[in-house]
Design a protein around this motif. Structure first.
Motif, mmCIF file in Angstrom:
data_model
loop_
_atom_site.group_PDB
_atom_site.id
_atom_site.type_symbol
_atom_site.label_atom_id
_atom_site.label_comp_id
_atom_site.label_asym_id
_atom_site.label_seq_id
_atom_site.Cartn_x
_atom_site.Cartn_y
_atom_site.Cartn_z
ATOM 1 N N HIS A 61 32.983 76.334 43.612
ATOM 2 C CA HIS A 61 33.910 75.987 44.685
ATOM 3 C C HIS A 61 33.383 74.797 45.485
ATOM 4 C CE1 HIS A 61 36.892 76.432 47.810
ATOM 5 N NE2 HIS A 61 35.963 76.628 48.724
ATOM 6 N N LEU A 62 32.101 74.809 45.805
ATOM 7 C CA LEU A 62 31.523 73.715 46.586
ATOM 8 C C LEU A 62 31.550 72.404 45.804
ATOM 9 C CD1 LEU A 62 28.511 75.625 48.168
ATOM 10 C CD2 LEU A 62 30.717 75.092 49.233
ATOM 11 N N ALA A 63 31.358 72.483 44.484
ATOM 12 C CA ALA A 63 31.434 71.275 43.662
ATOM 13 C C ALA A 63 32.853 70.715 43.662
ATOM 14 C CB ALA A 63 30.982 71.589 42.232
ATOM 15 N N ARG A 64 33.862 71.586 43.643
ATOM 16 C CA ARG A 64 35.256 71.125 43.702
ATOM 17 C C ARG A 64 35.535 70.413 45.022
ATOM 18 N NH1 ARG A 64 38.730 75.899 43.609
ATOM 19 N NH2 ARG A 64 40.482 74.423 43.520
ATOM 20 N N ILE A 65 34.978 70.953 46.115
ATOM 21 C CA ILE A 65 35.146 70.278 47.404
ATOM 22 C C ILE A 65 34.496 68.896 47.359
ATOM 23 C CG2 ILE A 65 34.654 70.367 49.876
ATOM 24 C CD1 ILE A 65 34.535 73.430 49.630
ATOM 25 N N ALA A 66 33.267 68.835 46.853
ATOM 26 C CA ALA A 66 32.535 67.567 46.814
ATOM 27 C C ALA A 66 33.258 66.525 45.977
ATOM 28 C CB ALA A 66 31.127 67.803 46.280
ATOM 29 N N GLU A 67 34.011 66.963 44.975
ATOM 30 C CA GLU A 67 34.768 66.031 44.131
ATOM 31 C C GLU A 67 35.854 65.304 44.927
ATOM 32 O OE1 GLU A 67 36.200 68.445 40.971
ATOM 33 O OE2 GLU A 67 34.260 68.536 39.935
ATOM 34 N N HIS A 68 36.219 65.845 46.083
ATOM 35 C CA HIS A 68 37.221 65.201 46.941
ATOM 36 C C HIS A 68 36.586 64.204 47.907
ATOM 37 C CE1 HIS A 68 40.988 67.580 46.132
ATOM 38 N NE2 HIS A 68 40.086 68.296 45.488
ATOM 39 N N GLY A 69 35.278 63.934 47.736
ATOM 40 C CA GLY A 69 34.599 62.990 48.601
ATOM 41 C C GLY A 69 35.086 61.563 48.388
ATOM 42 N N PRO A 70 34.607 60.627 49.242
ATOM 43 C CA PRO A 70 33.660 60.905 50.324
ATOM 44 C C PRO A 70 34.291 61.714 51.458
ATOM 45 C CG PRO A 70 34.188 58.558 50.209
ATOM 46 C CD PRO A 70 34.925 59.206 49.111
ATOM 47 N N ILE A 71 33.466 62.544 52.055
ATOM 48 C CA ILE A 71 33.889 63.421 53.151
ATOM 49 C C ILE A 71 33.067 63.066 54.383
ATOM 50 C CG2 ILE A 71 33.888 65.818 53.979
ATOM 51 C CD1 ILE A 71 34.440 66.569 50.968
ATOM 52 N N GLY A 72 33.757 62.838 55.495
ATOM 53 C CA GLY A 72 33.079 62.385 56.698
ATOM 54 C C GLY A 72 32.722 63.467 57.676
ATOM 55 N N LEU A 73 33.381 64.651 57.574
ATOM 56 C CA LEU A 73 33.185 65.688 58.578
ATOM 57 C C LEU A 73 33.639 67.024 58.012
ATOM 58 C CD1 LEU A 73 32.519 66.332 61.611
ATOM 59 C CD2 LEU A 73 34.944 65.912 62.093
ATOM 60 N N VAL A 74 32.915 68.079 58.360
ATOM 61 C CA VAL A 74 33.289 69.451 58.013
ATOM 62 C C VAL A 74 33.474 70.228 59.309
ATOM 63 C CG1 VAL A 74 32.601 71.584 56.849
ATOM 64 C CG2 VAL A 74 32.040 69.359 55.822
ATOM 65 N N LEU A 75 34.610 70.915 59.447
ATOM 66 C CA LEU A 75 34.916 71.705 60.629
ATOM 67 C C LEU A 75 34.990 73.187 60.262
ATOM 68 C CD1 LEU A 75 37.757 69.457 62.113
ATOM 69 C CD2 LEU A 75 35.365 69.559 62.844
ATOM 70 N N ILE A 76 34.610 74.028 61.221
ATOM 71 C CA ILE A 76 34.555 75.477 61.019
ATOM 72 C C ILE A 76 35.488 76.153 62.024
ATOM 73 C CG2 ILE A 76 33.071 77.515 61.117
ATOM 74 C CD1 ILE A 76 32.399 75.648 58.801
ATOM 75 N N THR A 77 36.362 77.046 61.534
ATOM 76 C CA THR A 77 37.264 77.761 62.439
ATOM 77 C C THR A 77 36.591 78.946 63.114
ATOM 78 O OG1 THR A 77 38.115 79.189 60.657
ATOM 79 C CG2 THR A 77 39.304 77.115 61.098
#
Length: 278
Positions: A61-77
């Motif tokens: 799952h984390l690799a799938r997220i990283a594939e959508h990079g570059p990512i500038g910020l991660v937010l937590i609810t």
């Protein structure tokens, strides 16, 4: 009487803005529904995306997220592990990207989120922090806008199906009712929840939740008036329509309801493992 809710609490969203993508974690279950929703937001032509809730520490799952990079910020609810367990690993995969949360324990590389209404660096998106405690003390939502299109990322304050637990003692029913009142102002704006499908109208979902919670409070009052004295006894009456395997989760909400009503039980609360749905 208010029965247990298992379906969508408002109409499903037919279409979301093109700058919204959903990556669902492979952790389905009775408390996580189809799995944890990780939302990826990227403004048209923007170099960097924003991720909301990395989810569990699942490498795929984390690799799938990283594939959508570059990512500038991660937010937590909020800090429950099915939303945050993968945060540190994702930050590492993304070269040390900042992870921002209300709880410093879940904040990586930046300052904790503190100010309701705060505008966050959105990489072409206007992202505003909404303070919505109740499910947990650290729960927040995010109002995101681009070119007149808006969404509200609701975490577990509002789910796509069913209702959410008030995770007593960290969660507080009075705060939760106030948070639902705040969200009821966002009429016609899609709600992107932490679990389940996206909903077409955040306000309609919040209004449903408010009505449901008030009906549950009436049931709890009636159960206490009829002689129920412990949370377990109240659960057996009020949540009789819920599978017994979920009564332990219902007891969190009942403890929050009894506290709200000023009913003392004399019992200590069980530990909260961090799962949501009830």
């Amino acid at each position: 009487m208010s029965g247990h809710v298992t379906g969508a609490v408002a109409a499903l969203a037919d279409e979301l803005p093109r700058w919204v993508s959903l990556l669902r974690a492979p952790n389905p279950g009775p408390m996580t529904l189809d799995g944890t929703n990780t939302w990826v937001l990227r403004a048209p032509a923007a170099e960097y995306a924003v991720v909301v809730d990395p989810g569990p520490a699942d490498e795929g799952h984390l690799a799938r997220i990283a594939e959508h990079g570059p990512i500038g910020l991660v937010l937590i609810t909020h800090g429950h592990p099915d939303h945050t367990e993968g945060s540190a690993r994702l930050s590492e995969l993304l070269g040390g990207v900042h992870v921002l949360a209300v709880d410093p324990a879940h904040t990586i590389g930046g300052e904790p989120l503190t100010e309701a209404g705060e505008h966050l660096g959105g990489y072409g998106l206007d992202i505003r922090l909404l303070s919505t405690p109740g499910h947990t003390a650290d729960s927040v939502c995010f109002l995101v806008e681009r070119d007149g299109e808006r969404v509200v990322l609701t975490g577990d304050t509002i789910l796509g199906r069913g209702t959410t637990v008030v995770a007593h003692p960290d969660g507080h029913l009075g705060d939760y009712l106030s948070s639902l009142g705040l969200l009821s102002a966002y009429t016609g704006i899609p709600a992107l929840p932490g679990h389940g499908p996206a909903l077409a109208d955040c306000a309609a979902a919040a209004d449903f939740y408010l009505a449901h919670r008030r009906a549950r409070l009436d049931q709890v009052r009636a159960a206490v008036d009829a002689g129920a004295r412990t949370p377990a006894e109240v659960v057996a009456v009020v949540y009789a329509d819920v599978d017994r395997s979920l009564w332990w989760a219902a007891e969190w909400s009942v403890r929050a309801q009894l506290e709200y009503l000023g009913v003392a039980t004399g019992e200590s609360a069980p530990g909260v493992s961090g799962l949501e749905h009830m």
